[in-house]
Design an enzyme around this catalytic site. Structure first.
Site, short mmCIF file in Angstrom:
data_model
loop_
_atom_site.label_atom_id
_atom_site.label_comp_id
_atom_site.label_asym_id
_atom_site.label_seq_id
_atom_site.Cartn_x
_atom_site.Cartn_y
_atom_site.Cartn_z
CD GLU A 1 1.17 -5.41 5.39
OE1 GLU A 1 2.54 -6.57 6.18
OE2 GLU A 1 1.00 -5.10 4.56
CB ALA B 1 -1.00 -0.21 0.96
CD GLU C 1 -1.59 -7.11 3.03
OE1 GLU C 1 -2.28 -6.59 3.06
OE2 GLU C 1 -3.09 -7.44 3.98
N GLY D 1 0.84 -4.57 0.79
CA GLY D 1 -0.77 -5.09 0.06
C GLY D 1 -0.06 -5.57 -1.46
N1 CAA Z 1 4.89 3.41 -0.75
C1 CAA Z 1 5.08 4.32 -0.98
N2 CAA Z 1 6.12 4.71 -1.60
C2 CAA Z 1 6.85 3.73 -1.47
C3 CAA Z 1 6.38 2.50 -1.47
C4 CAA Z 1 5.45 1.82 -0.96
N3 CAA Z 1 4.88 0.92 -0.32
N4 CAA Z 1 7.89 1.24 -1.44
C5 CAA Z 1 8.35 2.40 -2.44
N5 CAA Z 1 8.41 3.85 -2.24
C6 CAA Z 1 9.03 4.17 -2.57
C7 CAA Z 1 10.08 5.34 -2.09
O1 CAA Z 1 9.73 6.34 -0.99
C8 CAA Z 1 11.35 5.52 -3.60
O2 CAA Z 1 10.58 6.93 -3.92
P1 CAA Z 1 11.61 8.00 -3.57
O3 CAA Z 1 12.37 7.40 -4.67
O4 CAA Z 1 10.63 9.14 -4.67
O5 CAA Z 1 12.07 7.98 -1.76
C9 CAA Z 1 10.26 4.21 -4.47
O6 CAA Z 1 9.17 3.52 -4.02
C10 CAA Z 1 11.79 3.63 -4.41
O7 CAA Z 1 12.37 2.79 -3.19
P2 CAA Z 1 13.71 2.28 -2.48
O8 CAA Z 1 14.27 4.10 -2.80
O9 CAA Z 1 13.30 2.11 -0.91
O10 CAA Z 1 13.60 1.47 -3.10
P3 CAA Z 1 15.10 0.56 -2.78
O11 CAA Z 1 15.36 -0.88 -3.62
O12 CAA Z 1 15.85 0.92 -2.21
O13 CAA Z 1 13.42 -0.63 -2.10
C11 CAA Z 1 11.72 -2.10 -1.35
C12 CAA Z 1 13.12 -1.43 -2.40
C13 CAA Z 1 12.42 -2.47 0.25
C14 CAA Z 1 10.56 -2.02 -1.56
C15 CAA Z 1 11.63 -0.53 -0.14
O14 CAA Z 1 11.40 0.02 -1.01
C16 CAA Z 1 10.64 -0.58 0.69
O15 CAA Z 1 10.85 -1.33 1.76
N6 CAA Z 1 9.49 -0.20 0.42
C17 CAA Z 1 8.37 -0.51 1.29
C18 CAA Z 1 7.72 -2.10 1.51
C19 CAA Z 1 6.26 -2.28 2.73
O16 CAA Z 1 6.46 -1.60 3.65
N7 CAA Z 1 5.48 -2.60 2.34
C20 CAA Z 1 3.94 -2.27 3.25
C21 CAA Z 1 3.69 -1.56 3.05
S1 CAA Z 1 1.80 -1.12 4.30
C22 CAA Z 1 0.82 -2.91 3.37
O17 CAA Z 1 0.96 -2.49 2.58
C23 CAA Z 1 -0.36 -2.51 4.40
C24 CAA Z 1 -1.14 -3.63 4.02
O18 CAA Z 1 -1.84 -4.33 4.62
C25 CAA Z 1 -2.17 -2.78 3.28
#
Ligand code: CAA
Length: 296
Positions: free
Chosen positions: A170, A104, A150, A147
């Site tokens: 999460e 998400a 999911e 998400g």
């Molecule tokens: N939401 C918003 N933006 C996101 C995102 C997310 N879930 N995941 C990545 N991005 C964005 C980053 O903020 C970044 O944007 P900027 O360039 O503007 O800073 C861009 O995508 C690239 O990401 P990274 O620089 O972090 O890329 P990376 O290769 O270093 O890392 C990753 C990749 C491990 C996937 C890392 O991006 C990450 O950990 N993302 C979040 C994953 C996460 O926590 N997901 C769960 C979300 S909560 C949820 O989903 C609840 C539910 O049940 C529905």
């Protein structure tokens, strides 16, 4: 209303049996006016391909396909339209080689408060995808996190590229999965592995996901989408109503006891005898020829 009426009109056979759709948000309450124009989408790309299949690409490359509200609305709109399209027998949903979807949209959620999350029933409409009758295949390359994982689990079949990674991170954000992660993962991989993923935020490789049964098959990264389309074409080559009945029967096992589920399955099996395609399929076998299904 229009879509709901069309959907009901198209389901005379299933209507004979108990509806096994998951309780929750009724699809008919969320459908919008239908048109067949996919060009206005900004967060997904939709293409109808030969062989009665459709390909949906999640397309927010700068955010690793983070699933913002507009993306989910577009995805629901597209899948509802494709579900009603007689010329679409299966739908493939994919992302990029780096990310199927990284979850998400955290930036969209960051400042939300409880009252807003609750009163808007945040994320309830994600499950619309699991309620369409047309089979869906998630073709997962790269990250399928939160998400994203999911969303893949809302599809009927998950195929993975060999570098795919699945996870529910999460917990690291101070929250928990909100789109079925705690419920669907345990059914796919068992309690211990589901607990590990949800409580530690660790990721699971494509190979482990396949071994545990979350993923049906693994392919080289560059072949994944073609292989998913190939499987979608195979499904589409069969009778559309019979495929839908098979999907409905398998999904019923999520909701029913074994005895109820087997009775439900048997009733749907009986109802296949009301279709022309059941007669054609068995007659073609007896006459040693390929069947020609008319999707009725
Ligand atoms: N939401 C918003 N933006 C996101 C995102 C997310 N879930 N995941 C990545 N991005 C964005 C980053 O903020 C970044 O944007 P900027 O360039 O503007 O800073 C861009 O995508 C690239 O990401 P990274 O620089 O972090 O890329 P990376 O290769 O270093 O890392 C990753 C990749 C491990 C996937 C890392 O991006 C990450 O950990 N993302 C979040 C994953 C996460 O926590 N997901 C769960 C979300 S909560 C949820 O989903 C609840 C539910 O049940 C529905």
């Amino acid at each position: 209303m229009l879509a709901a009426t069309a959907r009901l009109a198209r389901r005379p056979v299933q209507a004979l049996a108990k509806d096994a759709r998951a309780p929750g948000v009724a699809l008919s309450s969320t459908v919008r006016q239908l048109s067949t124009d996919f060009s206005s989408y900004e967060n997904i790309k939709v293409e109808k391909k030969e062989g009665r299949v459709a390909l949906i690409e999640l397309y927010r490359p700068k955010a690793l396909n983070a699933l913002c509200t507009p993306l989910i609305n577009e995805l629901n709109d597209a899948t509802e339209k494709l579900d009603l399209d007689a010329d679409v027998g299966a739908i493939v949903i994919t992302g990029s080689e780096k990310a199927f979807a990284a979850g998400a949209d955290i930036k969209e959620m960051q400042s939300k408060e409880y009252i807003n999350a609750y009163t808007t029933n945040m994320f309830a409409n994600w499950a619309n995808l699991s309620k369409i009758q047309t089979p869906t295949i998630a073709a997962v390359n790269g990250f399928a996190l939160g998400g994203g994982c999911e969303l893949a689990m809302l599809c009927d079949i998950i195929l993975a590229g060999e570098k795919a990674k699945f996870g529910q991170p999460e917990i690291k954000l101070g929250t928990i999965p909100g789109c079925g992660g705690t419920q669907r993962l345990i059914r796919a991989v068992g309690k211990s592995k589901a607990m590990e993923l949800v409580l530690t935020g660790n990721m699971m490789s494509a190979q482990e996901a396949e071994a545990k049964g979350l993923v049906a098959r693994i392919y080289p990264v560059e072949d994944l989408v073609d292989e998913a389309l190939k499987m979608a074409r195979q499904i589409s080559s069969f009778s559309k109503p019979i495929v839908q009945m098979a999907k409905e029967a398998v999904n019923a096992s999520y909701e029913m006891s074994l005895e109820e589920g087997c009775r439900f399955e048997r009733r749907i099996f009986h109802s296949t005898f009301s279709t022309e395609d059941r007669l054609e399929g068995m007659t073609a076998f007896v006459e040693k020829r390929d069947p020609t299904f008319k999707h009725k």
